[in-house]
Each structure stands twice: as structure tokens, then as C-alpha cells.
Design a protein around this motif. Sequence first.
Motif, PDB file in Angstrom:
ATOM      1  N   SER A  81       0.817  -1.216   0.000  1.00 39.77           N
ATOM      2  CA  SER A  81       0.000   0.000   0.000  1.00 39.77           C
ATOM      3  C   SER A  81       0.849   1.264   0.000  1.00 39.77           C
ATOM      4  O   SER A  81       0.465   2.277  -0.571  1.00 39.77           O
ATOM      5  CB  SER A  81      -0.949   0.000   1.197  1.00 39.77           C
ATOM      6  N   GLU A  82       2.016   1.224   0.650  1.00 41.59           N
ATOM      7  CA  GLU A  82       2.828   2.438   0.781  1.00 41.59           C
ATOM      8  C   GLU A  82       3.994   2.509  -0.198  1.00 41.59           C
ATOM      9  O   GLU A  82       4.510   3.592  -0.462  1.00 41.59           O
ATOM     10  CB  GLU A  82       3.375   2.538   2.219  1.00 41.59           C
ATOM     11  N   LEU A  83       4.431   1.362  -0.737  1.00 38.33           N
ATOM     12  CA  LEU A  83       5.649   1.345  -1.552  1.00 38.33           C
ATOM     13  C   LEU A  83       5.417   0.705  -2.914  1.00 38.33           C
ATOM     14  O   LEU A  83       6.352   0.168  -3.519  1.00 38.33           O
ATOM     15  CB  LEU A  83       6.759   0.568  -0.809  1.00 38.33           C
ATOM     16  N   SER A  84       4.207   0.767  -3.400  1.00 34.24           N
ATOM     17  CA  SER A  84       3.862   0.050  -4.627  1.00 34.24           C
ATOM     18  C   SER A  84       4.706   0.480  -5.820  1.00 34.24           C
ATOM     19  O   SER A  84       5.004  -0.311  -6.711  1.00 34.24           O
ATOM     20  CB  SER A  84       2.381   0.238  -4.947  1.00 34.24           C
ATOM     21  N   ASP A  85       5.116   1.734  -5.871  1.00 36.18           N
ATOM     22  CA  ASP A  85       5.901   2.238  -6.997  1.00 36.18           C
ATOM     23  C   ASP A  85       7.337   2.560  -6.581  1.00 36.18           C
ATOM     24  O   ASP A  85       7.991   3.396  -7.204  1.00 36.18           O
ATOM     25  CB  ASP A  85       5.229   3.483  -7.577  1.00 36.18           C
ATOM     26  N   TYR A  86       7.832   1.887  -5.552  1.00 34.55           N
ATOM     27  CA  TYR A  86       9.157   2.189  -4.991  1.00 34.55           C
ATOM     28  C   TYR A  86       9.966   0.898  -4.920  1.00 34.55           C
ATOM     29  O   TYR A  86       9.419  -0.168  -4.623  1.00 34.55           O
ATOM     30  CB  TYR A  86       9.002   2.792  -3.600  1.00 34.55           C
ATOM     31  N   SER A  87      11.258   0.997  -5.161  1.00 39.93           N
ATOM     32  CA  SER A  87      12.088  -0.209  -5.148  1.00 39.93           C
ATOM     33  C   SER A  87      13.392  -0.055  -4.376  1.00 39.93           C
ATOM     34  O   SER A  87      14.164  -1.014  -4.278  1.00 39.93           O
ATOM     35  CB  SER A  87      12.411  -0.644  -6.581  1.00 39.93           C
ATOM     36  N   ASN A  88      13.650   1.108  -3.795  1.00 46.27           N
ATOM     37  CA  ASN A  88      14.929   1.349  -3.126  1.00 46.27           C
ATOM     38  C   ASN A  88      14.874   0.883  -1.669  1.00 46.27           C
ATOM     39  O   ASN A  88      15.059   1.665  -0.740  1.00 46.27           O
ATOM     40  CB  ASN A  88      15.298   2.837  -3.211  1.00 46.27           C
ATOM     41  N   TYR A  89      14.617  -0.397  -1.501  1.00 43.66           N
ATOM     42  CA  TYR A  89      14.592  -0.974  -0.155  1.00 43.66           C
ATOM     43  C   TYR A  89      14.842  -2.474  -0.253  1.00 43.66           C
ATOM     44  O   TYR A  89      14.786  -3.062  -1.344  1.00 43.66           O
ATOM     45  CB  TYR A  89      13.254  -0.705   0.534  1.00 43.66           C
ATOM     46  N   GLN A  90      15.141  -3.085   0.903  1.00 46.06           N
ATOM     47  CA  GLN A  90      15.333  -4.524   0.977  1.00 46.06           C
ATOM     48  C   GLN A  90      14.277  -5.139   1.893  1.00 46.06           C
ATOM     49  O   GLN A  90      13.883  -4.519   2.891  1.00 46.06           O
ATOM     50  CB  GLN A  90      16.722  -4.895   1.528  1.00 46.06           C
ATOM     51  N   LEU A  91      13.855  -6.339   1.566  1.00 48.61           N
ATOM     52  CA  LEU A  91      12.999  -7.120   2.451  1.00 48.61           C
ATOM     53  C   LEU A  91      13.888  -7.888   3.417  1.00 48.61           C
ATOM     54  O   LEU A  91      14.755  -8.668   2.996  1.00 48.61           O
ATOM     55  CB  LEU A  91      12.147  -8.098   1.635  1.00 48.61           C
ATOM     56  N   GLY A  92      13.698  -7.641   4.709  1.00 46.30           N
ATOM     57  CA  GLY A  92      14.515  -8.289   5.716  1.00 46.30           C
ATOM     58  C   GLY A  92      13.935  -9.625   6.141  1.00 46.30           C
ATOM     59  O   GLY A  92      12.721  -9.757   6.332  1.00 46.30           O
ATOM     60  N   ILE A  93      14.790 -10.617   6.297  1.00 50.23           N
ATOM     61  CA  ILE A  93      14.398 -11.926   6.809  1.00 50.23           C
ATOM     62  C   ILE A  93      15.315 -12.269   7.969  1.00 50.23           C
ATOM     63  O   ILE A  93      16.540 -12.319   7.807  1.00 50.23           O
ATOM     64  CB  ILE A  93      14.490 -13.022   5.733  1.00 50.23           C
ATOM     65  N   ILE A  94      14.735 -12.479   9.150  1.00 47.47           N
ATOM     66  CA  ILE A  94      15.516 -12.854  10.330  1.00 47.47           C
ATOM     67  C   ILE A  94      15.613 -14.376  10.387  1.00 47.47           C
ATOM     68  O   ILE A  94      14.598 -15.078  10.351  1.00 47.47           O
ATOM     69  CB  ILE A  94      14.865 -12.325  11.623  1.00 47.47           C
ATOM     70  N   PHE A  95      16.831 -14.884  10.479  1.00 44.24           N
ATOM     71  CA  PHE A  95      17.046 -16.316  10.627  1.00 44.24           C
ATOM     72  C   PHE A  95      17.226 -16.662  12.101  1.00 44.24           C
ATOM     73  O   PHE A  95      18.159 -16.193  12.759  1.00 44.24           O
ATOM     74  CB  PHE A  95      18.258 -16.766   9.810  1.00 44.24           C
ATOM     75  N   GLU A  96      16.301 -17.455  12.617  1.00 44.81           N
ATOM     76  CA  GLU A  96      16.346 -17.979  13.977  1.00 44.81           C
ATOM     77  C   GLU A  96      16.452 -19.505  13.906  1.00 44.81           C
ATOM     78  O   GLU A  96      16.507 -20.086  12.826  1.00 44.81           O
ATOM     79  CB  GLU A  96      15.095 -17.548  14.752  1.00 44.81           C
ATOM     80  N   LYS A  97      16.459 -20.168  15.067  1.00 41.25           N
ATOM     81  CA  LYS A  97      16.662 -21.623  15.101  1.00 41.25           C
ATOM     82  C   LYS A  97      15.555 -22.364  14.374  1.00 41.25           C
ATOM     83  O   LYS A  97      15.790 -23.331  13.667  1.00 41.25           O
ATOM     84  CB  LYS A  97      16.777 -22.092  16.553  1.00 41.25           C
ATOM     85  N   THR A  98      14.325 -21.942  14.568  1.00 42.36           N
ATOM     86  CA  THR A  98      13.211 -22.564  13.852  1.00 42.36           C
ATOM     87  C   THR A  98      12.561 -21.492  12.980  1.00 42.36           C
ATOM     88  O   THR A  98      12.171 -20.436  13.452  1.00 42.36           O
ATOM     89  CB  THR A  98      12.160 -23.119  14.839  1.00 42.36           C
ATOM     90  N   PHE A  99      12.453 -21.801  11.697  1.00 42.52           N
ATOM     91  CA  PHE A  99      12.019 -20.761  10.768  1.00 42.52           C
ATOM     92  C   PHE A  99      11.524 -21.399   9.480  1.00 42.52           C
ATOM     93  O   PHE A  99      12.222 -22.221   8.873  1.00 42.52           O
ATOM     94  CB  PHE A  99      13.186 -19.812  10.499  1.00 42.52           C
ATOM     95  N   ALA A 100      10.308 -21.028   9.059  1.00 38.68           N
ATOM     96  CA  ALA A 100       9.694 -21.589   7.851  1.00 38.68           C
ATOM     97  C   ALA A 100      10.030 -20.712   6.653  1.00 38.68           C
ATOM     98  O   ALA A 100       9.207 -19.898   6.206  1.00 38.68           O
ATOM     99  CB  ALA A 100       8.188 -21.705   8.040  1.00 38.68           C
ATOM    100  N   LEU A 101      11.226 -20.882   6.110  1.00 38.71           N
ATOM    101  CA  LEU A 101      11.662 -20.046   4.994  1.00 38.71           C
ATOM    102  C   LEU A 101      10.824 -20.291   3.740  1.00 38.71           C
ATOM    103  O   LEU A 101      10.472 -19.342   3.033  1.00 38.71           O
ATOM    104  CB  LEU A 101      13.140 -20.299   4.693  1.00 38.71           C
TER     105      LEU A 101
END
Length: 315
Positions: A81-101
Motif C-alpha cells: 500500500s505504501e511502496l507500490s511504486d518504490y524499489s529502493n529498499y530490501q525485504l529483511g528476513i531474520i534467521f532464527e533456530k526454527t524458521f519456515a523459509l
Amino acid sequence: MYFPYLRGKQFELIALRELGDFMSVNNLKVSPIIEPVKISSTLKNTLKNLKDNNINFNIVLNPQVGDLITETDKIIEIIKSELSDYSNYQLGIIFEKTFALTELLEKVRNSNLNPKGFALIHNVVIANENLLSIKERCEVIFPVIYNVINFDKTNSNRRYNRNFSSDTLVSLADYFSSQTKNSAYLDLESVFTEEHLFYLQEGYAGFGDFLTIGDNYSESGFMPYAVAIHISYADNSGKINVKHFVSDSNGDTSDIGGKFAEANNKLVVWCDENNINTTAIIEFRSLRNSGHFPGLGVIKKLSIINHIELMVNSI
């Protein structure tokens, strides 16, 4: 590059928003990491401000604290909704011991988002035999732009860093010396970091910290016995320290405004003596002159603004 790590609490987000012009001018030096903790108008407005100022940032899809644990779908909807026409960012993924990647990547694949790529935040050491698979599974969708290595949770395992291209490596650590109560900061000065002086020669593309907040997360505030203001500054050698300014009338929780005035007067006197004039310090001076108590959230916001301005100007 500096990567300040913030949870998406109200005044942390407002601090980023008020730093919009500053970060825009320094857009090659700073890339905030936001771990959202709730859906709010403040989060939406902050993302819009970052977009409007063309600031690169990282937004975590799988927060480990707050109301949005397991709510990746909601975070993706906010981003759409806020960044539909924007691409200058990264999607962060936190890796923990149990994680459904697999499940998370499938949601990203179906989202129609268009970021620069992923920022993988390593809160655990991933076995070598799994790293290549993770990289390949991510890069089928988007490239991995950053590997953020949390030193505190990977035991500063620098051998682990050899698994990643140096132009993606970002160090992250909690350098703030937290105390159990505000009065314990009285007359205290803490060594913070010198990572900004050495991260490039040690093979990192960037470094991050948890500012003058620390990594500990709390859902709610409380009425303190003492008011403490945490101000980071560079010493003569360029190392970053934190000076703590604490009220004196700490016997009960009454007159928080008076406690702030006591702490802020100490801060202004010290900053005047040491010729410290960041944007936040100028505001603290104005508050002393007016006698106004802005609320505890604003104090936290100004401490964050001071720290980000300092760190960016130090690299």
C-alpha cells in the motif's frame, strides 16, 4: 554504511521520519533496518517519508517481537500500500533456530513487490551445507543484497563470515550498556563502539547497532523513579561513547517534568562545555530555555536522532 536497527515503535519511527532530509542528503551512508512491531499510521507515514526522500532501508518480514510475529501477510500488505511504486529498499528476513523459509518466500513470490533484494539477518549460525541452498532459494526471487551478522547471537563467529561476499556483509551488535533502572546510570559514562573506524578494513560493507536503546524489547512503558537521557558522542580518538544524564530527585514517581529538567540541565551544561551541537542537542537546549517537558517518548526520539546523526557523520 551505517545500519541503525529499530523496532517499529512510535517514537523510533518518528525519529526516522524527522531525519528524512538528513538521511536523504546522506543516502549513501545510511540504511535503517525496521523490525515492525505493530500496524499503525506512524509506520505507514514513515514508510511514505522514506520513499519520498528516496532513502534506502530494510523492512523485516518476520519480526521476532511485538504484535506482528507470524503476521507476514499484514506486513506485505502495508508494503504494497505504501511502496507500490518504490524499489529502493530490501525485504529483511531474520534467521532464527526454527524458521519456515519456504512459506515466507512463497508469500514474497506472490506479493508483486519490487524491492532491490533481500537483507538476511543472521541471528543464528547456519550450517554451511544449508547456506548455499538458502541463497539459491532466495535469489530465485530477488538477489541477496546484505547479510547482516548479529555478533551477539552468533558469538562473533568471524569464520562464519567467509561464507558471504564481503560487499554484502554487515556487522550488527548491541553496544549499549543497559542498566536495570534509570538511577543506575547516574554519573555513568559508557564505551559504545569503534566499529565505524574499522569495519571497511575488516571486510564489511557496513555496520549496525541498536542505538542508545539496546536490543531488549518491552511492550509497554512505566512511570520511572528517575529520568535518564542517553547521549552518544565521539571522543578525541573518534571512538563513540555514551554519556548518561540522570535526574536527582528520584525517591518516587512524582513530577516527571521536574526530573527531566534536572537531567536536561546537566546535559545542556555538558554539551556547552564540549561544544556539541547536533540537531537533537539544539532541541534539548530549546526545551531547557522554555521549561517545557515534551514527554518521555520525545526524549527517546531525540536520543535516537542524535545517535544516527553522529554515526552517519562519523563515516
